[in-house]
Motif scaffolding. Structure first.
Motif, short mmCIF file in Angstrom:
data_model
loop_
_atom_site.label_atom_id
_atom_site.label_comp_id
_atom_site.label_asym_id
_atom_site.label_seq_id
_atom_site.Cartn_x
_atom_site.Cartn_y
_atom_site.Cartn_z
N GLU A 67 0.84 -1.20 -0.03
CA GLU A 67 -0.02 -0.15 0.10
C GLU A 67 0.89 1.23 -0.02
O GLU A 67 0.48 2.37 -0.64
CB GLU A 67 -0.98 0.08 1.19
N ALA A 68 1.90 1.15 0.52
CA ALA A 68 2.71 2.46 0.89
C ALA A 68 3.81 2.78 -0.13
O ALA A 68 4.05 3.86 -0.51
CB ALA A 68 3.45 2.26 2.25
N VAL A 69 4.52 1.69 -0.64
CA VAL A 69 5.41 1.87 -1.48
C VAL A 69 5.02 2.53 -2.83
O VAL A 69 5.93 3.44 -3.40
CB VAL A 69 6.33 0.54 -1.86
N PRO A 70 3.90 2.12 -3.50
CA PRO A 70 3.33 2.75 -4.59
C PRO A 70 3.18 4.23 -4.27
O PRO A 70 3.42 5.04 -5.42
CB PRO A 70 2.11 2.01 -4.88
N GLU A 71 3.01 4.64 -3.22
CA GLU A 71 2.77 6.18 -2.67
C GLU A 71 4.06 6.96 -2.83
O GLU A 71 3.84 8.11 -3.33
CB GLU A 71 1.87 6.26 -1.53
N ALA A 72 5.26 6.50 -2.37
CA ALA A 72 6.30 7.03 -2.05
C ALA A 72 7.46 6.72 -2.87
O ALA A 72 8.40 7.25 -2.81
CB ALA A 72 6.48 7.15 -0.56
N GLY A 73 7.49 5.42 -3.37
CA GLY A 73 8.63 4.79 -4.23
C GLY A 73 9.57 4.38 -2.94
O GLY A 73 9.25 4.19 -1.87
N PRO A 74 10.93 4.32 -3.43
CA PRO A 74 11.83 3.85 -2.44
C PRO A 74 12.00 4.85 -1.37
O PRO A 74 12.41 4.56 -0.18
CB PRO A 74 13.28 4.07 -3.26
N ALA A 75 11.52 6.10 -1.36
CA ALA A 75 11.38 7.30 -0.42
C ALA A 75 10.45 6.76 0.81
O ALA A 75 10.30 7.39 1.98
CB ALA A 75 11.02 8.61 -0.83
N ILE A 238 2.10 11.34 2.25
CA ILE A 238 0.93 10.23 2.68
C ILE A 238 1.17 8.84 2.78
O ILE A 238 0.60 8.24 3.62
CB ILE A 238 0.29 10.24 0.97
N ALA A 239 2.52 8.40 2.41
CA ALA A 239 2.85 7.27 2.76
C ALA A 239 3.18 7.04 4.16
O ALA A 239 2.65 6.05 5.07
CB ALA A 239 4.17 6.67 2.36
#
Length: 479
Positions: A67-75, A238-239
């Motif tokens: 859920e979180a990785v698609p929102e922020a990427g590696p960040a 958001i992440a």
């Protein structure tokens, strides 16, 4: 009958905390009839620390990355650090209030003593949302790993109709309902037995995650971090708001105030130790996962950690082992969330703000039986019928609201009762609690409008209940 404003903001110290040491007017009300039977003090610092770790690790790291990785990427690594920083600020505030007035009511009780009854009831509603919805969300994630395990071991899985919520194309998430039932059964055995089972599951959980990191790091590729923050600061924020869900469970330590030995010293120590362990494990797993798989592949990936190691080694055994660990360890998260929920309702029932049946304790097991069964039924319904995304965000907003009010409570109590005996003091006061409030508001602002609307409706319903029922039945209404 006292004037309305006086009723709304009347205050009381938690039951059993008598040494106020200050002239401020905070009511001390003895427990009534059926509530005189109290919970048993049986938990040590180590057990309490493991309650925090057990209630936190697994809440997100086993499945929230998708859920979180698609929102922020590696960040998303930065998002984890940001969420951990907010959790750390909150832990310090909890530590001060818990060392001053330990109670199973946690932030509900702290707010009752500092900001009055109506604010405490709102916090209680937030905690009910936090623990109940969090338990349901974790149970939903657990069913994903159950299906993966069945596929790897037996070659078949449960049909979609029995393993997914209606919104996800199913009828009912049966594994999630079964998990809640098993946790309720264990809680009915007593706090000591539940803590022992949790300790075993925490050891398995941490061991499995370390094994995942060891395998994933063998396939580490630095180029996976090249497009580090594709969505910029908004994506990181958001992440972080979603990932804060992964730190929920630490405050369950404070709900053991009536069941821990030497709570004034034990609770602050357990809070800090649990936060350090949880943050270290999360960062290790996140770095390893992102190094082994491109961030663009996380979206829509169920049981993501197990899938990563399976793809990496080209065999199902690592995924099977990780799925076994997840199935066992996520059990402990649900267990601790349900435990925290029942202890909050126990304290609210003892104070008369909800039915006193929630505060009745079994003489044989020292367990609030009606309370535990009611909570189990409610959480089972949520877990069976709602998808994880909705549940995770609702948990975050309720928790962040409660955490922010705890920080306000620290500042209020410092001003109104400066001489109160405190076993722990927040370092950097008043900057630390102020930063906590700002950080909580910042993370709340990153959540969706639909989530905030649903939360506002929940609070509105809670306030209606308080104004029409609770304020008239409160223990303080008789004073």
């Amino acid at each position: 009958m006292a004037p309305l404003a006086q009723q709304l903001f009347r205050r009381r110290m938690p039951y059993g905390v008598h040494d106020v040491g200050t002239p401020i007017s905070i009511a001390q009300v003895p427990a009534r009839g059926e509530q005189r039977r109290s919970l048993r003090r049986s938990l040590s610092t180590t057990q309490l620390t493991l309650v925090g770790v057990g209630g936190t690790i697994g809440t997100g790291i086993f499945f929230i990355l998708s859920e979180a990785v698609p929102e922020a990427g590696p960040a998303v690594i930065v998002s984890f650090v940001l969420a951990a920083a907010v959790a750390g600020l909150t832990v310090l505030c909890y530590a001060e209030l818990a060392s001053t007035m330990p109670s199973s009511g946690s932030s509900y009780s702290y707010t009752y003593a500092t900001m009055g009854e109506i604010t405490a009831f709102v916090v209680g509603a937030c905690l009910v949302l936090e623990y109940g919805v969090s338990a349901a969300a974790v149970a939903v994630g657990w069913s994903e790993y159950v299906n993966l395990l069945l596929e790897n071991l037996l070659g078949w899985s449960l049909p979609a109709a029995l393993s997914a919520a209606p919104e996800a194309g199913g009828v009912v998430n049966l594994p999630a309902v079964v998990l809640v039932g098993l946790c309720v059964f264990l809680l009915m055995r007593g706090a000591r037995e539940s803590a022992l089972a949790n300790s075993v599951m925490v050891i398995i959980k941490v061991g499995v995650l370390v094994l995942f990191a060891a395998i994933a790091l063998t396939g580490f590729r630095s180029d996976h971090f090249e497009s580090f923050a594709p969505a910029g600061l908004p994506g990181i924020s958001i992440a972080a708001g979603s990932l804060f869900f992964s730190f929920i469970g630490l405050d369950a330590i404070a709900t053991a105030g009536d069941e821990v030995k030497d709570p004034r010293r034990t609770i602050p120590r357990a809070l800090v130790l649990a936060l350090c362990i949880v943050t270290g494990v999360y960062l290790l797993v996140a770095v390893a996962a992102l190094g082994a798989q491109r961030w663009t592949d996380f979206e829509g990936q169920s049981a993501s950690l197990a899938t990563i190691v399976q793809n990496l080694v080209g065999s199902s055994w690592p995924g099977t082992l990780l799925a076994v660990g997840a199935v066992i360890s996520i059990f402990s998260v649900t267990l601790i969330c349900l435990y925290g929920q029942t202890r909050i309702l126990y304290t609210m029932g003892r104070d008369g703000l909800i039915s006193r049946r929630f505060a009745r304790v079994s003489a044989r097991r020292s367990v609030p039986v009606f309370n535990t069964l009611t909570v189990g039924a409610g959480v089972a319904i949520l877990a069976g019928l709602l998808p994880i995304g909705i549940l995770a965000d609702l948990t975050s907003v309720g928790t962040l609201t409660a955490f922010g009010l705890v920080a306000v409570g620290v500042m209020v109590l410092r001003r109104t009762a400066p001489d109160l005996d405190r076993g722990f003091r927040v370092p950097g006061y008043p900057v630390t609690p102020l930063l906590t409030v700002v950080a909580c508001l910042y993370l709340i602002s990153g959540l969706s409008a639909s989530t905030l609307t649903a939360f506002a409706l929940w609070i509105a319903v809670a306030l209606v209940f308080y104004l029409t029922w609770s304020r008239r039945h409160s223990e303080l209404a008789t004073l």
